[in-house]
Design a protein around this motif. Structure first.
Motif, PDB file in Angstrom:
ATOM      1  N   ALA A   1      27.889 -25.669   8.391  1.00 10.08           N
ATOM      2  CA  ALA A   1      26.774 -25.946   9.303  1.00 10.08           C
ATOM      3  C   ALA A   1      27.237 -25.949  10.754  1.00 10.08           C
ATOM      4  N   ILE A   2      28.404 -26.494  10.993  1.00  5.04           N
ATOM      5  CA  ILE A   2      28.927 -26.531  12.373  1.00  5.04           C
ATOM      6  C   ILE A   2      29.272 -25.131  12.860  1.00  5.04           C
ATOM      7  N   LYS A   3      29.888 -24.316  12.011  1.00  7.64           N
ATOM      8  CA  LYS A   3      30.299 -22.962  12.416  1.00  7.64           C
ATOM      9  C   LYS A   3      29.100 -22.029  12.576  1.00  7.64           C
ATOM     10  N   LEU A   4      28.100 -22.156  11.691  1.00  7.55           N
ATOM     11  CA  LEU A   4      26.983 -21.216  11.703  1.00  7.55           C
ATOM     12  C   LEU A   4      25.899 -21.578  12.712  1.00  7.55           C
ATOM     13  N   THR A   5      25.841 -22.814  13.146  1.00 10.89           N
ATOM     14  CA  THR A   5      24.835 -23.227  14.140  1.00 10.89           C
ATOM     15  C   THR A   5      25.556 -23.720  15.385  1.00 10.89           C
ATOM     16  N   ASP A   6      24.810 -23.836  16.429  1.00  6.33           N
ATOM     17  CA  ASP A   6      25.395 -24.323  17.687  1.00  6.33           C
ATOM     18  C   ASP A   6      25.190 -25.838  17.807  1.00  6.33           C
ATOM     19  N   THR A   7      25.672 -26.574  16.819  1.00  3.16           N
ATOM     20  CA  THR A   7      25.558 -28.030  16.859  1.00  3.16           C
ATOM     21  C   THR A   7      26.948 -28.641  16.869  1.00  3.16           C
ATOM     22  N   THR A   8      26.996 -29.836  17.375  1.00  2.00           N
ATOM     23  CA  THR A   8      28.255 -30.584  17.354  1.00  2.00           C
ATOM     24  C   THR A   8      28.256 -31.503  16.135  1.00  2.00           C
ATOM     25  N   PRO A   9      29.409 -31.978  15.717  1.00  2.00           N
ATOM     26  CA  PRO A   9      29.454 -32.895  14.579  1.00  2.00           C
ATOM     27  C   PRO A   9      28.603 -34.149  14.805  1.00  2.00           C
ATOM     28  N   GLN A  10      28.540 -34.646  16.025  1.00  2.00           N
ATOM     29  CA  GLN A  10      27.737 -35.833  16.331  1.00  2.00           C
ATOM     30  C   GLN A  10      26.254 -35.556  16.127  1.00  2.00           C
ATOM     31  N   GLN A  11      25.783 -34.383  16.593  1.00  2.00           N
ATOM     32  CA  GLN A  11      24.376 -34.021  16.423  1.00  2.00           C
ATOM     33  C   GLN A  11      24.028 -33.871  14.937  1.00  2.00           C
ATOM     34  N   LEU A  12      24.945 -33.298  14.182  1.00  7.07           N
ATOM     35  CA  LEU A  12      24.726 -33.115  12.754  1.00  7.07           C
ATOM     36  C   LEU A  12      24.646 -34.472  12.041  1.00  7.07           C
ATOM     37  N   LYS A  13      25.505 -35.392  12.443  1.00  2.56           N
ATOM     38  CA  LYS A  13      25.508 -36.739  11.852  1.00  2.56           C
ATOM     39  C   LYS A  13      24.202 -37.464  12.170  1.00  2.56           C
ATOM     40  N   GLU A  14      23.746 -37.377  13.408  1.00  5.85           N
ATOM     41  CA  GLU A  14      22.497 -38.026  13.805  1.00  5.85           C
ATOM     42  C   GLU A  14      21.302 -37.436  13.059  1.00  5.85           C
ATOM     43  N   ALA A  15      21.294 -36.127  12.875  1.00  8.08           N
ATOM     44  CA  ALA A  15      20.202 -35.477  12.152  1.00  8.08           C
ATOM     45  C   ALA A  15      20.176 -35.924  10.682  1.00  8.08           C
ATOM     46  N   ALA A  16      21.353 -36.063  10.081  1.00  8.88           N
ATOM     47  CA  ALA A  16      21.416 -36.508   8.686  1.00  8.88           C
ATOM     48  C   ALA A  16      20.932 -37.944   8.550  1.00  8.88           C
ATOM     49  N   ILE A  17      21.309 -38.810   9.476  1.00  6.22           N
ATOM     50  CA  ILE A  17      20.866 -40.206   9.445  1.00  6.22           C
ATOM     51  C   ILE A  17      19.349 -40.284   9.632  1.00  6.22           C
ATOM     52  N   GLU A  18      18.811 -39.466  10.535  1.00  2.00           N
ATOM     53  CA  GLU A  18      17.367 -39.454  10.766  1.00  2.00           C
ATOM     54  C   GLU A  18      16.611 -38.990   9.519  1.00  2.00           C
ATOM     55  N   LYS A  19      17.105 -37.937   8.872  1.00  3.55           N
ATOM     56  CA  LYS A  19      16.462 -37.444   7.645  1.00  3.55           C
ATOM     57  C   LYS A  19      16.497 -38.504   6.547  1.00  3.55           C
ATOM     58  N   PHE A  20      17.613 -39.195   6.412  1.00  5.56           N
ATOM     59  CA  PHE A  20      17.750 -40.233   5.393  1.00  5.56           C
ATOM     60  C   PHE A  20      16.788 -41.391   5.658  1.00  5.56           C
ATOM     61  N   ASP A  21      16.682 -41.798   6.920  1.00  4.77           N
ATOM     62  CA  ASP A  21      15.749 -42.871   7.281  1.00  4.77           C
ATOM     63  C   ASP A  21      14.306 -42.463   7.011  1.00  4.77           C
ATOM     64  N   ASP A  22      13.953 -41.212   7.337  1.00  4.07           N
ATOM     65  CA  ASP A  22      12.598 -40.713   7.056  1.00  4.07           C
ATOM     66  C   ASP A  22      12.313 -40.724   5.562  1.00  4.07           C
ATOM     67  N   PHE A  23      13.278 -40.336   4.775  1.00  3.40           N
ATOM     68  CA  PHE A  23      13.112 -40.333   3.319  1.00  3.40           C
ATOM     69  C   PHE A  23      12.880 -41.747   2.792  1.00  3.40           C
ATOM     70  N   MET A  24      13.657 -42.706   3.293  1.00  9.04           N
ATOM     71  CA  MET A  24      13.513 -44.089   2.833  1.00  9.04           C
ATOM     72  C   MET A  24      12.148 -44.648   3.210  1.00  9.04           C
ATOM     73  N   GLU A  25      11.654 -44.337   4.391  1.00 11.09           N
ATOM     74  CA  GLU A  25      10.350 -44.828   4.827  1.00 11.09           C
ATOM     75  C   GLU A  25       9.210 -44.178   4.050  1.00 11.09           C
ATOM     76  N   SER A  26       9.288 -42.882   3.816  1.00 11.66           N
ATOM     77  CA  SER A  26       8.197 -42.175   3.151  1.00 11.66           C
ATOM     78  C   SER A  26       8.110 -42.494   1.654  1.00 11.66           C
ATOM     79  N   ASN A  27       9.200 -42.903   1.031  1.00  7.96           N
ATOM     80  CA  ASN A  27       9.197 -43.165  -0.406  1.00  7.96           C
ATOM     81  C   ASN A  27       9.266 -44.642  -0.769  1.00  7.96           C
ATOM     82  N   ASP A  28       9.082 -45.533   0.196  1.00  8.89           N
ATOM     83  CA  ASP A  28       9.181 -46.974  -0.051  1.00  8.89           C
ATOM     84  C   ASP A  28      10.438 -47.295  -0.846  1.00  8.89           C
ATOM     85  N   PHE A  29      11.543 -46.871  -0.354  1.00 14.58           N
ATOM     86  CA  PHE A  29      12.835 -47.028  -1.020  1.00 14.58           C
ATOM     87  C   PHE A  29      13.244 -48.490  -0.986  1.00 14.58           C
TER      88      PHE A  29
END
Length: 116
Positions: free
Chosen positions: A21-49
């Motif tokens: 993901a880092i090599k194929l896109t123009d993202t930094t490891p920090q941006q990738l980490k933040e995006a993953a955390i955001e997706k996980f939080d959205d999943f927990m909120e939408s599914n009443d985890f």
């Protein structure tokens, strides 16, 4: 597959996916980490985890499976090992067995010879 092999596979697979993901896109490891955390939080909120609810459901499912397994084992045991009390009525003793002389068993494929 052992737990350690599975864990090693998860770690290596995650590392390979992150590197790709880092090599194929123009993202930094920090941006990738933040995006993953955001997706996980959205999943927990939408599914009443809720971990407590999931734990309770898992425990009840395991208890149900144990009960079903015990019932199945008892049914199989009753089918293949009937009680002797039930068999007493069907038991027939052959009194003619004492009247016939005992013959020694012969070897396989050998003709039976009566010795005098």
């Amino acid at each position: 597959m052992s737990k350690s092999s599975f864990l090693l596979g998860v770690i290596l697979g995650g590392a390979a996916a992150t590197a790709a993901a880092i090599k194929l896109t123009d993202t930094t490891p920090q941006q990738l980490k933040e995006a993953a955390i955001e997706k996980f939080d959205d999943f927990m909120e939408s599914n009443d985890f809720d971990t407590a609810t999931l734990k309770d459901r898992a425990v009840s499912s395991v208890d149900d499976l144990k009960q079903r397994g015990m019932e199945l084992a008892n049914r199989a045991n009753n089918k293949f090992n009937p009680d002797l009390e039930e068999m007493d009525e069907d038991l027939v003793i052959d009194n003619m067995a004492e009247a016939t002389p005992y013959e020694k068993p012969t070897e396989v494929f050998m003709p039976h010879k009566i010795q005098e």
